[in-house]
Every structure is written in C-alpha cells, then in structure tokens.
Design a protein around this motif. Structure first.
Motif, PDB file in Angstrom:
ATOM      1  N   VAL A   1      24.373  38.798  17.074  1.00  0.00           N
ATOM      2  CA  VAL A   1      25.552  39.703  17.236  1.00  0.00           C
ATOM      3  C   VAL A   1      26.776  38.714  17.733  1.00  0.00           C
ATOM      4  O   VAL A   1      27.956  38.869  17.334  1.00  0.00           O
ATOM      5  CB  VAL A   1      25.520  40.976  17.976  1.00  0.00           C
ATOM      6  N   VAL A   2      26.320  37.836  18.821  1.00  0.00           N
ATOM      7  CA  VAL A   2      27.289  37.180  19.522  1.00  0.00           C
ATOM      8  C   VAL A   2      28.266  36.118  18.516  1.00  0.00           C
ATOM      9  O   VAL A   2      27.511  35.164  17.912  1.00  0.00           O
ATOM     10  CB  VAL A   2      26.936  36.519  20.667  1.00  0.00           C
ATOM     11  N   GLY A   3      29.463  36.486  18.199  1.00  0.00           N
ATOM     12  CA  GLY A   3      30.162  35.569  17.233  1.00  0.00           C
ATOM     13  C   GLY A   3      30.733  36.481  16.521  1.00  0.00           C
ATOM     14  O   GLY A   3      31.889  36.323  16.364  1.00  0.00           O
ATOM     15  N   GLU A   4      30.271  37.072  15.651  1.00  0.00           N
ATOM     16  CA  GLU A   4      30.704  38.348  14.864  1.00  0.00           C
ATOM     17  C   GLU A   4      31.415  39.215  15.767  1.00  0.00           C
ATOM     18  O   GLU A   4      32.618  39.694  15.511  1.00  0.00           O
ATOM     19  CB  GLU A   4      29.564  39.124  13.918  1.00  0.00           C
ATOM     20  N   ALA A   5      30.652  39.625  16.991  1.00  0.00           N
ATOM     21  CA  ALA A   5      31.386  40.086  18.170  1.00  0.00           C
ATOM     22  C   ALA A   5      31.458  39.483  19.235  1.00  0.00           C
ATOM     23  O   ALA A   5      30.304  38.847  19.621  1.00  0.00           O
ATOM     24  CB  ALA A   5      30.684  41.511  18.229  1.00  0.00           C
ATOM     25  N   PRO A   6      32.594  39.055  19.662  1.00  0.00           N
ATOM     26  CA  PRO A   6      32.734  38.339  21.038  1.00  0.00           C
ATOM     27  C   PRO A   6      32.250  38.992  22.359  1.00  0.00           C
ATOM     28  O   PRO A   6      32.573  40.152  22.311  1.00  0.00           O
ATOM     29  CB  PRO A   6      33.974  37.771  21.174  1.00  0.00           C
ATOM     30  N   ILE A   7      31.540  38.031  23.177  1.00  0.00           N
ATOM     31  CA  ILE A   7      31.371  38.938  24.569  1.00  0.00           C
ATOM     32  C   ILE A   7      31.915  37.798  25.563  1.00  0.00           C
ATOM     33  O   ILE A   7      31.583  36.495  25.286  1.00  0.00           O
ATOM     34  CB  ILE A   7      29.847  39.226  24.773  1.00  0.00           C
ATOM     35  N   ARG A   8      31.979  38.264  26.906  1.00  0.00           N
ATOM     36  CA  ARG A   8      32.307  37.225  27.833  1.00  0.00           C
ATOM     37  C   ARG A   8      31.334  36.382  28.028  1.00  0.00           C
ATOM     38  O   ARG A   8      30.098  36.722  27.997  1.00  0.00           O
ATOM     39  CB  ARG A   8      32.670  38.119  28.947  1.00  0.00           C
ATOM     40  N   HIS A   9      31.470  34.836  28.315  1.00  0.00           N
ATOM     41  CA  HIS A   9      30.598  34.021  28.529  1.00  0.00           C
ATOM     42  C   HIS A   9      29.910  33.586  27.186  1.00  0.00           C
ATOM     43  O   HIS A   9      28.782  32.870  27.048  1.00  0.00           O
ATOM     44  CB  HIS A   9      29.350  34.480  29.373  1.00  0.00           C
ATOM     45  N   GLY A  10      30.156  34.107  26.131  1.00  0.00           N
ATOM     46  CA  GLY A  10      29.441  33.860  24.815  1.00  0.00           C
ATOM     47  C   GLY A  10      30.129  32.923  23.709  1.00  0.00           C
ATOM     48  O   GLY A  10      29.522  32.796  22.747  1.00  0.00           O
ATOM     49  N   ALA A  11      31.237  32.114  24.241  1.00  0.00           N
ATOM     50  CA  ALA A  11      31.760  31.135  23.304  1.00  0.00           C
ATOM     51  C   ALA A  11      30.843  30.121  22.569  1.00  0.00           C
ATOM     52  O   ALA A  11      30.904  30.001  21.629  1.00  0.00           O
ATOM     53  CB  ALA A  11      32.954  30.336  23.970  1.00  0.00           C
ATOM     54  N   SER A  12      29.914  29.751  23.466  1.00  0.00           N
ATOM     55  CA  SER A  12      28.935  28.615  22.993  1.00  0.00           C
ATOM     56  C   SER A  12      27.978  29.404  22.094  1.00  0.00           C
ATOM     57  O   SER A  12      27.591  28.768  20.770  1.00  0.00           O
ATOM     58  CB  SER A  12      28.253  27.950  23.799  1.00  0.00           C
ATOM     59  N   ALA A  13      27.565  30.396  22.239  1.00  0.00           N
ATOM     60  CA  ALA A  13      26.680  31.248  21.455  1.00  0.00           C
ATOM     61  C   ALA A  13      27.367  31.634  20.119  1.00  0.00           C
ATOM     62  O   ALA A  13      26.716  31.486  19.009  1.00  0.00           O
ATOM     63  CB  ALA A  13      26.103  32.410  22.039  1.00  0.00           C
ATOM     64  N   ALA A  14      28.746  31.791  20.164  1.00  0.00           N
ATOM     65  CA  ALA A  14      29.383  32.348  18.935  1.00  0.00           C
ATOM     66  C   ALA A  14      29.397  31.025  18.081  1.00  0.00           C
ATOM     67  O   ALA A  14      29.367  31.189  16.784  1.00  0.00           O
ATOM     68  CB  ALA A  14      30.861  32.987  19.255  1.00  0.00           C
ATOM     69  N   MET A  15      29.711  29.934  18.729  1.00  0.00           N
ATOM     70  CA  MET A  15      29.752  28.735  17.999  1.00  0.00           C
ATOM     71  C   MET A  15      28.250  28.565  16.960  1.00  0.00           C
ATOM     72  O   MET A  15      28.634  28.113  15.916  1.00  0.00           O
ATOM     73  CB  MET A  15      30.168  27.445  18.854  1.00  0.00           C
ATOM     74  N   VAL A  16      27.326  28.573  17.963  1.00  0.00           N
ATOM     75  CA  VAL A  16      26.092  28.310  17.233  1.00  0.00           C
ATOM     76  C   VAL A  16      25.766  29.351  16.293  1.00  0.00           C
ATOM     77  O   VAL A  16      25.001  28.783  15.145  1.00  0.00           O
ATOM     78  CB  VAL A  16      24.922  28.345  18.373  1.00  0.00           C
TER      79      VAL A  16
END
Lengths: 199, 199
Positions: A113-128
């Motif tokens: 879900v991280v990326g579609e929805a952003p969370i704090r500390h999640g920029a790298s997960a959102a990228m991947v």
C-alpha cells in the motif's frame, strides 16, 4: 500445480501458503527457513534455486527488504537497500525464472500500500513498490509462451498491526484470508499485467 | 524566480525552457551543454552543482538514461543503468537539492507515459517511471519548510516522433507547449505530491 513461494514463512507468505497449499504442491523458500534457503538480493542464489527446483507452474515472491526512515535521514545507499533487495530481487526472480516455468505458468510479485498511499518514513518503500508495479505492467506484454506476471499490493495485514501499526495509523488492516485470495487470483486466474490491490 | 533546469537542452528541457524562460532566471544544466555540465548519475557532481548555483526557487529535472531492449535481452546490469541514472539521478537531485531551495521552493521530476502504458522494449523504463512517481508521492509529505515536489509524465512529444515513433505506434503525440505547461503548473502552482500527466 507445483509452485514456489519465496518468503513463505513471512506474514504475507503464510497467507499465500494457507490459501494455495491445500490444493497445490508448494516449495517453501525463506531466508533462513523453508525447504530451500535464498537471499533474494543475490541473483546467483536465485539461479541456484531454479536449477534445484526444476520446472514449476508458478513462482510467487513475498520477500525483500526496504529501508524505512525519515526522508531527511535516507542517504543514497539506503535507497539501494530496497533497490537491490525488494526491487531487483523480485525482478531477478521474474527474469531468471521464466525458462523454468511451464507454458502458461505465472509469476506473482508483491508491492504494498505504501506508495499508492504515502506514510512517514516510507519514501524508499514508495519508490520500490512503484517500480515493481511499473515493471509488471511493462513485462507482461513481452512474456513468451503465455507466461503471465501479476503483482499483489497488500494493505497492512491484521497480523502486522502489533509490529507496524504505528506507521499506519488510520489505515484499515486487511485479513490474511483476503490477501491469500489475491495471490490465488494471480496464480490460478488467467489475467496478466495486473495489480491486485487488497485494501 | 531563479530556477535550475537539468536536461535543459533535451526535447523536454527545451519545452520547459520555452515556457518558463520568459519570466524567470534559468540556470541551464546539461550533460555536455548549458551553463553548467552535470552527469546526473554521479551524486558528487550533483553536490558540486548546488554548491555552485547557491540558493534557488526551484529545480526541474528532465534528464536520465534508461536501457530500452526486449525483455529477454535485459540483463540485471541493464536495469541498473536506469536505476542509477534516471531514477537515482533524479532522486539525488531532490534529496541533495533541498537545503538549496528557498522556503516554498519546488522540485519537479520527470517520468513518462511508459509504465502507465506498456510498450515493447519498455520494461526498464516502466520500472523507473513507476519508481519516480512512487518516490514523489512518498517524499511530498515529509518535505520541510513548505518545499514541494511533483513529477511530470509527458507522452511522446511531437518533436520526438521522427526518432522514437516506431516504439509508440498508435500513441497520440503531445505538443511541446502542453508539456511545458505541466512543468509550469508544478513550479508556479501550489500543489505537492502530484503526477501531472500530459497525454
């Protein structure tokens, strides 16, 4: 069907195994557990895995690490953790595994879900996660022999709330049963290039 | 405003320059042309760039390479071309550039239609574009001092049809004017975390 589940002992992997294990032969792969051990960030180990399993009908990956940290604490090398492990680990399984799949066989990857929805500390997960979903859409149209590739984007599992809930305040957790169904849809369905979201 | 455009001499960069150059001070950066030269895959050069420009109101990146090839010809190291250049090059500009932006300043990155729409030979580009859009969504919520970050996803430019049209049969080309507007919306607008698609 004969299926490989990489990350079979994790929270998501267990959900997959519970859904697919009752009606298929599963080769469980884990970093330190399962029938075969694999460090997914090492493509030589991925080659060795398929050489050992031989031909299968599907491979499912629910494995790979990503660095979670505040944006201003993520250095260049921290991004490479996720790129080398969760992203290229899964992509290498998809690329190396193709010749080991029977015609019509399936590859199922895992984003989140991280990326579609952003969370704090999640920029790298959102990228991947974005990279994995892009790769699946791109690769699906070029696979030979009716091979298929899809990706499941699970939300936070109910089983993970205790450990990870503080990253996901306000997010509805999803059941392992529903997550398992999404993987079954990819492995036992007929679609390709899909992102199956579980929210 | 004082703005840096990285990739200013490219097809997309020229479109950006044509839109923003008439009303702002532009520092044009290119691999071999422009006011300052930069190899975006080298983060040391990115640090040197900002040390030289000093504080600015915005940085726009329309640069970075990706390997285009049939899926079965893309080896692991070919994926790393796009990961190191277009992906981490742009991400490093965003990360390194933050302290050099005035409060409320903007970062604008560039993805592309490949990924949202798959094309043959485009699996690596699809991966990189998805990664960039995920990063922007993830990073936007953590930027300090009202800094903003957006990404423009241009379709095939009319100016690129002669060179690249055979990869994009059936795609409607977009005008450089419309592409330039999308970057203006990011730089001169007030939103953050947006993907501005031009189709």
């Amino acid at each position: 069907m004969k299926l490989i589940i990489i990350g079979a002992n994790g929270t998501v992997g267990s959900a997959i195994n519970n859904e697919l294990g009752s009606r298929h032969d599963i080769i469980c792969v884990g970093k330190t557990s399962g029938d075969i051990q694999l460090d997914i960030s090492d493509s030589a180990q991925i080659r060795a895995l398929f050489a050992r399993t031989g031909k299968v009908d599907g491979v499912v990956v629910a494995a790979g690490s990503v660095h979670f940290a505040a944006l201003n604490n993520i250095e260049e090398q921290h991004f490479h953790i996720g790129l080398n492990s969760k992203l290229m680990g899964q992509v290498n399984v998809a690329q190396i595994g193709q010749p080991y799949l029977h015609d019509g066989g399936s590859i199922t990857l895992t984003s989140g879900v991280v990326g579609e929805a952003p969370i704090r500390h999640g920029a790298s997960a959102a990228m991947v996660n974005g990279a994995l979903e892009g790769f699946v859409r791109g690769a699906a149209i070029e696979l030979p022999r009716s091979l298929r590739i899809n990706i499941v984007s699970p939300g936070l599992l109910e089983e993970s709330v205790a450990a990870l809930g503080s990253f996901f305040y306000g997010f509805e957790a999803v059941s392992a049963k529903r997550v398992g169904l999404a993987y079954a849809r990819s492995v036992e369905g007929a679609q390709t290039g899909q992102v199956y979201t579980v929210r």
